[in-house]
Design an enzyme around this catalytic site. Structure first.
Site, PDB file in Angstrom:
ATOM      1  N   GLY A   1       0.053  -1.983  -4.982  1.00  0.00           N
ATOM      2  CA  GLY A   1      -0.008  -0.674  -4.352  1.00  0.00           C
ATOM      3  C   GLY A   1       1.168  -0.536  -3.411  1.00  0.00           C
ATOM      4  N   CYS A   2       0.973   0.152  -2.324  1.00  0.00           N
ATOM      5  CA  CYS A   2       2.048   0.392  -1.364  1.00  0.00           C
ATOM      6  C   CYS A   2       2.671  -0.921  -0.907  1.00  0.00           C
ATOM      7  CB  CYS A   2       1.504   1.147  -0.155  1.00  0.00           C
ATOM      8  SG  CYS A   2       2.725   1.381   1.134  1.00  0.00           S
ATOM      9  N   PHE A   3       3.981  -1.060  -1.100  1.00  0.00           N
ATOM     10  CA  PHE A   3       4.620  -2.332  -0.745  1.00  0.00           C
ATOM     11  C   PHE A   3       4.656  -2.580   0.749  1.00  0.00           C
ATOM     12  CE2 PHE A   3       8.727  -0.095  -2.344  1.00  0.00           C
ATOM     13  CZ  PHE A   3       8.845   0.693  -1.206  1.00  0.00           C
TER      14      PHE A   3
END
Length: 180
Positions: free
Chosen positions: A13-15
Site C-alpha cells: 500500500g502507501c509506501f
C-alpha cells in the site's frame, strides 16, 4: 550495493507507511520508497497513482541477511498489511496500492511462499491471503519528497497512519507493539 547485502522488495500500500517499520532494524542499510511492476520507465507519483502504469508503490530494502534474515523481513512485512484485501490497502484503493512480495532469487521465492502458506494456515485471518509473490522487476526510486516521509513530516505521517485505518488494523491483528 555493499558486499554481503541483499535486496528485498515489498509492496504494502502507501509506501510512506512501509518505510518506518524496517528503517531502524539491525542490519538494514536503506529503505527506499519507489515504484515497481509496471510498464512505464521512470514513472512519476502522479502517473503511478492514476493506475495506468501497472506499478505498485513499494519499498526496496538493502539489508544484511546475517543480521536481519529475509524470513524476519517477511514476518515484519505481513504485520504491516491486510493480506486479504485485493483492492488496495486501508484508505488507499487501486492497483498501485495493492500488496505484493517481489522476490530477487529462488530462495526468496521459496521463503515467501512458505511464509504465505504459514500465515494462511495460522487462522489469524478468516479470508484467503491474496498477496501475490512475483519476480522482481526494475525498481524506480520515488521522488525525493517521499523518501523517509515519516521523519520529514512526522505529524502528517502519524495522522495518516492512524486515519487510513492501518494502525488500528495492525493493532487488532498483531497487537499494539506492531502498530507504530
Amino acid at each position: 550495493m555493499e558486499k554481503n547485502y541483499q535486496l528485498a522488495t515489498f509492496a504494502g500500500g502507501c509506501f510512506w507507511c512501509m518505510v518506518k517499520p524496517f528503517d531502524e532494524q539491525p542490519g538494514i542499510n536503506s529503505v527506499i520508497s519507489g515504484y515497481t511492476g509496471g510498464t512505464v520507465e521512470n514513472p512519476t507519483y502522479q502517473q503511478v497513482c492514476s493506475d495506468t502504469t501497472g506499478h505498485y508503490e513499494a519499498v526496496q530494502i538493502n539489508y544484511n541477511p546475517s543480521l536481519f534474515p529475509y524470513e524476519k523481513l517477511l514476518e515484519l512485512f505481513w504485520q504491516q498489511i491486510d493480506p486479504t484485501d485485493p483492492g488496495g490497502q486501508f484508505y488507499d484503493r487501486g492497483q498501485s496500492y495493492q500488496t505484493a512480495i517481489f522476490y530477487h532469487d529462488e530462495t526468496q521465492k521459496r521463503l515467501a511462499e512458505e511464509s504465505k502458506q504459514a500465515l494462511q494456515e495460522s487462522g489469524r485471518f478468516n479470508k484467503p491471503i491474496v498477496t501475490p509473490i512475483l519476480p522482481a522487476q526494475t525498481f524506480y526510486p520515488a521522488e525525493e519528497y517521499h523518501q523517509g516521509y515519516y521523519k520529514k513530516n512526522k505529524a502528517h505521517y502519524e495522522s495518516y497512519h492512524v486515519g487510513s485505518g492501518r494502525a488500528g488494523f495492525i493493532g487488532r491483528h498483531w497487537g499494539n507493539e506492531n502498530a507504530e
